[in-house]
Design an enzyme around this catalytic site. Structure first.
Site, PDB file in Angstrom:
ATOM      1  N   GLU A  59      19.187  42.675   7.966  1.00 56.68           N
ATOM      2  CA  GLU A  59      20.138  41.544   7.702  1.00 56.68           C
ATOM      3  C   GLU A  59      21.488  42.191   7.616  1.00 56.68           C
ATOM      4  O   GLU A  59      22.316  41.120   7.798  1.00 56.68           O
ATOM      5  CB  GLU A  59      19.375  41.032   6.647  1.00 56.68           C
ATOM      6  CG  GLU A  59      19.178  41.842   5.201  1.00 56.68           C
ATOM      7  CD  GLU A  59      17.803  42.659   5.036  1.00 56.68           C
ATOM      8  OE1 GLU A  59      17.499  43.246   6.054  1.00 56.68           O
ATOM      9  OE2 GLU A  59      17.471  42.424   4.024  1.00 56.68           O
ATOM     10  N   CYS A  86      17.443  43.436  -0.656  1.00 56.89           N
ATOM     11  CA  CYS A  86      17.960  44.066  -1.802  1.00 56.89           C
ATOM     12  C   CYS A  86      19.313  43.442  -2.159  1.00 56.89           C
ATOM     13  O   CYS A  86      19.702  42.440  -1.631  1.00 56.89           O
ATOM     14  CB  CYS A  86      18.350  45.619  -1.118  1.00 56.89           C
ATOM     15  SG  CYS A  86      19.497  45.655  -0.035  1.00 56.89           S
ATOM     16  N   CYS A  89      21.941  43.174   0.476  1.00 63.31           N
ATOM     17  CA  CYS A  89      21.991  42.065   1.520  1.00 63.31           C
ATOM     18  C   CYS A  89      21.956  41.098   1.081  1.00 63.31           C
ATOM     19  O   CYS A  89      22.570  39.889   1.431  1.00 63.31           O
ATOM     20  CB  CYS A  89      20.486  42.340   2.053  1.00 63.31           C
ATOM     21  SG  CYS A  89      20.576  43.796   3.275  1.00 63.31           S
TER      22      CYS A  89
END
Length: 154
Positions: A59, A86, A89
């Site tokens: 991402e 996470c 991201c």
């Protein structure tokens, strides 16, 4: 089943294809696709080992690429990701003003969109993407579990 549900399932299948490509490359099998107006804009998979870079998440690489094309904000875009993002991201999703995030598997160890912490719902930030969770969750989760199980058995 609503048409919107079918759209989410179809795009998550494309993200899963990217995740399977990561698996072939011995990467953690996370794939992502960026969509606008129900059309594929970009697709990517994790490349942390390939690039020797722990930040090379699928991402993140998509957001980096689209923003480098001189598109400043992603209000009208939807990002599909096999695994719950996470903190890094999720933060990028806020700063890039992503419209919608759709993810498959929850990440009870590092998930920052509800599992460990929910960055996208934090009222301290001025943008909150729409979030849709659990699309093809079993398929996404199984791919990741199998990968890590095989790693432990080697």
């Amino acid at each position: 089943m609503k048409d919107e549900d079918n759209i989410h399932i179809n795009w998550m299948k494309v993200a899963l294809e990217e995740a399977r490509q990561a698996l072939k490359e011995d990467e953690i099998p996370v794939g992502a696709v960026l969509i606008k107006d129900n059309k594929l804009v970009l697709k990517e998979h994790n490349r942390t080992r390939q690039y020797c870079n722990p930040l090379a998440h699928a991402e993140k690489m998509i957001i980096d690429r689209i923003l480098s094309s001189e598109i400043k904000y992603l209000y009208d875009y939807t990002l599909y990701v096999v695994l719950e993002p996470c903190v890094m991201c999720a933060g990028m999703m806020i700063l890039s003003r992503l419209g919608t995030l759709v993810y498959g598997a929850y990440d009870p160890k590092a998930g920052a969109v509800g599992s460990v912490y929910n960055v996208l719902a934090d009222k301290s930030f001025n943008h909150h993407p729409k979030v849709i969770r659990g699309i093809l969750e079993e398929d996404c989760s199984a791919l990741l579990k199998d990968f890590f199980q095989n790693k432990r058995n080697i």
